[in-house]
Motif scaffolding. Structure first.
Motif, PDB file in Angstrom:
ATOM      1  N   ILE A   1      19.502 -35.189 -10.961  1.00  0.00           N
ATOM      2  CA  ILE A   1      19.792 -36.376 -10.141  1.00  0.00           C
ATOM      3  C   ILE A   1      19.715 -36.015  -8.655  1.00  0.00           C
ATOM      4  O   ILE A   1      19.117 -36.742  -7.849  1.00  0.00           O
ATOM      5  CB  ILE A   1      21.182 -36.955 -10.485  1.00  0.00           C
ATOM      6  CG1 ILE A   1      21.172 -37.549 -11.892  1.00  0.00           C
ATOM      7  CG2 ILE A   1      21.589 -38.027  -9.467  1.00  0.00           C
ATOM      8  CD1 ILE A   1      22.552 -37.937 -12.417  1.00  0.00           C
ATOM      9  N   GLU A   2      20.306 -34.873  -8.283  1.00  0.00           N
ATOM     10  CA  GLU A   2      20.301 -34.449  -6.879  1.00  0.00           C
ATOM     11  C   GLU A   2      18.884 -34.236  -6.369  1.00  0.00           C
ATOM     12  O   GLU A   2      18.528 -34.688  -5.272  1.00  0.00           O
ATOM     13  CB  GLU A   2      21.111 -33.155  -6.726  1.00  0.00           C
ATOM     14  CG  GLU A   2      22.604 -33.356  -6.877  1.00  0.00           C
ATOM     15  CD  GLU A   2      23.376 -32.041  -6.894  1.00  0.00           C
ATOM     16  OE1 GLU A   2      22.729 -30.965  -6.952  1.00  0.00           O
ATOM     17  OE2 GLU A   2      24.620 -32.084  -6.849  1.00  0.00           O
TER      18      GLU A   2
ATOM     19  N   HIS B   1      11.770 -27.119  -8.370  1.00  0.00           N
ATOM     20  CA  HIS B   1      12.952 -27.322  -7.517  1.00  0.00           C
ATOM     21  C   HIS B   1      14.202 -26.741  -8.183  1.00  0.00           C
ATOM     22  O   HIS B   1      15.003 -26.061  -7.543  1.00  0.00           O
ATOM     23  CB  HIS B   1      13.178 -28.812  -7.260  1.00  0.00           C
ATOM     24  CG  HIS B   1      12.304 -29.404  -6.196  1.00  0.00           C
ATOM     25  ND1 HIS B   1      12.519 -29.186  -4.858  1.00  0.00           N
ATOM     26  CD2 HIS B   1      11.215 -30.209  -6.278  1.00  0.00           C
ATOM     27  CE1 HIS B   1      11.600 -29.830  -4.160  1.00  0.00           C
ATOM     28  NE2 HIS B   1      10.801 -30.452  -4.997  1.00  0.00           N
ATOM     29  N   LEU B   2      14.355 -27.013  -9.481  1.00  0.00           N
ATOM     30  CA  LEU B   2      15.550 -26.564 -10.201  1.00  0.00           C
ATOM     31  C   LEU B   2      15.595 -25.038 -10.296  1.00  0.00           C
ATOM     32  O   LEU B   2      16.655 -24.436 -10.168  1.00  0.00           O
ATOM     33  CB  LEU B   2      15.579 -27.180 -11.609  1.00  0.00           C
ATOM     34  CG  LEU B   2      15.822 -28.692 -11.639  1.00  0.00           C
ATOM     35  CD1 LEU B   2      15.498 -29.260 -13.008  1.00  0.00           C
ATOM     36  CD2 LEU B   2      17.258 -29.020 -11.260  1.00  0.00           C
ATOM     37  N   ARG B   3      14.442 -24.421 -10.493  1.00  0.00           N
ATOM     38  CA  ARG B   3      14.407 -22.947 -10.574  1.00  0.00           C
ATOM     39  C   ARG B   3      14.822 -22.324  -9.255  1.00  0.00           C
ATOM     40  O   ARG B   3      15.507 -21.300  -9.225  1.00  0.00           O
ATOM     41  CB  ARG B   3      13.006 -22.481 -10.976  1.00  0.00           C
ATOM     42  CG  ARG B   3      12.693 -22.749 -12.444  1.00  0.00           C
ATOM     43  CD  ARG B   3      11.292 -22.328 -12.831  1.00  0.00           C
ATOM     44  NE  ARG B   3      10.963 -22.834 -14.154  1.00  0.00           N
ATOM     45  CZ  ARG B   3       9.894 -23.561 -14.433  1.00  0.00           C
ATOM     46  NH1 ARG B   3       9.026 -23.860 -13.483  1.00  0.00           N
ATOM     47  NH2 ARG B   3       9.676 -23.990 -15.662  1.00  0.00           N
ATOM     48  N   GLN B   4      14.395 -22.949  -8.147  1.00  0.00           N
ATOM     49  CA  GLN B   4      14.806 -22.445  -6.829  1.00  0.00           C
ATOM     50  C   GLN B   4      16.317 -22.547  -6.654  1.00  0.00           C
ATOM     51  O   GLN B   4      16.965 -21.620  -6.175  1.00  0.00           O
ATOM     52  CB  GLN B   4      14.106 -23.240  -5.711  1.00  0.00           C
ATOM     53  CG  GLN B   4      12.611 -22.980  -5.575  1.00  0.00           C
ATOM     54  CD  GLN B   4      12.321 -21.568  -5.105  1.00  0.00           C
ATOM     55  OE1 GLN B   4      13.068 -21.002  -4.318  1.00  0.00           O
ATOM     56  NE2 GLN B   4      11.232 -20.986  -5.592  1.00  0.00           N
ATOM     57  N   ARG B   5      16.869 -23.684  -7.083  1.00  0.00           N
ATOM     58  CA  ARG B   5      18.308 -23.902  -6.928  1.00  0.00           C
ATOM     59  C   ARG B   5      19.130 -22.961  -7.801  1.00  0.00           C
ATOM     60  O   ARG B   5      20.229 -22.555  -7.440  1.00  0.00           O
ATOM     61  CB  ARG B   5      18.671 -25.341  -7.334  1.00  0.00           C
ATOM     62  CG  ARG B   5      18.304 -26.364  -6.295  1.00  0.00           C
ATOM     63  CD  ARG B   5      18.471 -27.768  -6.855  1.00  0.00           C
ATOM     64  NE  ARG B   5      18.489 -28.685  -5.737  1.00  0.00           N
ATOM     65  CZ  ARG B   5      19.537 -29.380  -5.361  1.00  0.00           C
ATOM     66  NH1 ARG B   5      20.666 -29.286  -6.012  1.00  0.00           N
ATOM     67  NH2 ARG B   5      19.479 -30.182  -4.326  1.00  0.00           N
ATOM     68  N   ARG B   6      18.609 -22.629  -8.984  1.00  0.00           N
ATOM     69  CA  ARG B   6      19.382 -21.868  -9.960  1.00  0.00           C
ATOM     70  C   ARG B   6      19.057 -20.373  -9.932  1.00  0.00           C
ATOM     71  O   ARG B   6      19.590 -19.615 -10.734  1.00  0.00           O
ATOM     72  CB  ARG B   6      19.108 -22.423 -11.361  1.00  0.00           C
ATOM     73  CG  ARG B   6      19.488 -23.892 -11.504  1.00  0.00           C
ATOM     74  CD  ARG B   6      18.940 -24.466 -12.784  1.00  0.00           C
ATOM     75  NE  ARG B   6      19.648 -23.960 -13.940  1.00  0.00           N
ATOM     76  CZ  ARG B   6      20.695 -24.560 -14.503  1.00  0.00           C
ATOM     77  NH1 ARG B   6      21.172 -25.687 -14.000  1.00  0.00           N
ATOM     78  NH2 ARG B   6      21.274 -24.044 -15.560  1.00  0.00           N
ATOM     79  N   LYS B   7      18.209 -19.967  -8.993  1.00  0.00           N
ATOM     80  CA  LYS B   7      17.759 -18.576  -8.948  1.00  0.00           C
ATOM     81  C   LYS B   7      18.933 -17.598  -8.839  1.00  0.00           C
ATOM     82  O   LYS B   7      18.970 -16.574  -9.502  1.00  0.00           O
ATOM     83  CB  LYS B   7      16.805 -18.375  -7.772  1.00  0.00           C
ATOM     84  CG  LYS B   7      15.992 -17.098  -7.868  1.00  0.00           C
ATOM     85  CD  LYS B   7      15.110 -16.915  -6.649  1.00  0.00           C
ATOM     86  CE  LYS B   7      13.898 -17.810  -6.704  1.00  0.00           C
ATOM     87  NZ  LYS B   7      12.998 -17.581  -5.553  1.00  0.00           N
ATOM     88  N   LYS B   8      19.898 -17.946  -8.002  1.00  0.00           N
ATOM     89  CA  LYS B   8      21.029 -17.031  -7.797  1.00  0.00           C
ATOM     90  C   LYS B   8      21.871 -16.874  -9.059  1.00  0.00           C
ATOM     91  O   LYS B   8      22.515 -15.852  -9.272  1.00  0.00           O
ATOM     92  CB  LYS B   8      21.898 -17.508  -6.631  1.00  0.00           C
ATOM     93  CG  LYS B   8      22.548 -18.857  -6.844  1.00  0.00           C
ATOM     94  CD  LYS B   8      23.319 -19.298  -5.620  1.00  0.00           C
ATOM     95  CE  LYS B   8      23.906 -20.689  -5.843  1.00  0.00           C
ATOM     96  NZ  LYS B   8      24.316 -21.329  -4.618  1.00  0.00           N
ATOM     97  N   ASP B   9      21.866 -17.902  -9.919  1.00  0.00           N
ATOM     98  CA  ASP B   9      22.624 -17.815 -11.181  1.00  0.00           C
ATOM     99  C   ASP B   9      21.805 -17.159 -12.289  1.00  0.00           C
ATOM    100  O   ASP B   9      22.314 -16.893 -13.365  1.00  0.00           O
ATOM    101  CB  ASP B   9      23.061 -19.212 -11.644  1.00  0.00           C
ATOM    102  CG  ASP B   9      23.975 -19.888 -10.636  1.00  0.00           C
ATOM    103  OD1 ASP B   9      24.785 -19.161 -10.024  1.00  0.00           O
ATOM    104  OD2 ASP B   9      23.869 -21.103 -10.469  1.00  0.00           O
TER     105      ASP B   9
END
Length: 203
Positions: free
Chosen positions: A57-58, A79-87
């Motif tokens: 959604i974001e 986009h989601l992979r970039q956001r979740r990379k640190k996790d």
């Protein structure tokens, strides 16, 4: 301890998630049917898809101003992979499709549509007709179309082409580019253009 290990596999291992869903399908169980269900409680799989749904959604809201609420599934995953990379929690297109299927209950227009060879995620309740879909499919090759190109490829009148393109412009799905030497107006579609997909993946 076993449950903790399985929860880690659920979150970190896309192949394990796919196998888990395949196993559930064979025995007729939907592990996402209820967040209070046995699998959701035991493995936290409901939490994984709930969090992913919120992130979807974001991303859709952040990118809506330049794609009109229609984003390719591939770009969304980037986009989601970039956001979740640190996790270090990789997500696949299959994960996104499962999360989006649960977002439908919000009634906010979230839907996956297929145009040509691409899957597009729609986050606004815009209804696209056959003409719009054919233009989007044609635009997949280079990211844009011209009126003349659509006329030539589909044997439409200029009025039919312009009418469809004007609707796509009004919905925010297309952008006009008049800066070419040949004088032909180009209608760019960020939702199918790899140019926009690669440049916007770090947002």
């Amino acid at each position: 301890m076993i449950c903790v290990c399985l929860q880690n596999d659920i979150r970190k291992n896309p192949a394990f998630r796919a196998q888990f869903h395949e196993m559930c399908a064979k025995v007729g169980v939907d592990p996402l049917a209820s967040n209070k269900g046995f699998w959701a409680e035991l493995l936290g799989i409901g939490d994984f898809y709930y969090e992913l749904g919120v992130q979807i959604i974001e991303v859709c809201m952040l990118t809506r101003s330049h794609n009109g609420g229609l984003i390719s599934l591939q770009e969304l995953c980037n986009h989601l992979r970039q956001r979740r990379k640190k996790d270090r929690e990789a997500v696949t297109e299959d994960d996104c499709l499962r999360a989006i299927s649960k977002l439908k209950v919000l009634g906010s227009g979230f839907e996956v549509i297929t145009v040509g060879k691409k899957k597009l995620v729609r986050s606004v309740p815009t209804e696209l007709n056959k003409d719009h879909n054919q233009i989007l499919e044609l635009a997949q090759g280079q990211g844009f179309v011209t009126v003349e190109e659509v006329q030539r490829r589909h044997s439409w009148t200029s009025g039919r082409v312009i009418d469809a393109l004007e609707t796509l412009l009004e919905e925010g799905l297309a952008m006009i580019d008049d800066g070419h030497k040949d004088g032909k107006r180009r209608y760019w579609f960020p939702c199918v253009s790899s140019v926009y997909a690669t440049s916007g993946a770090d947002t």
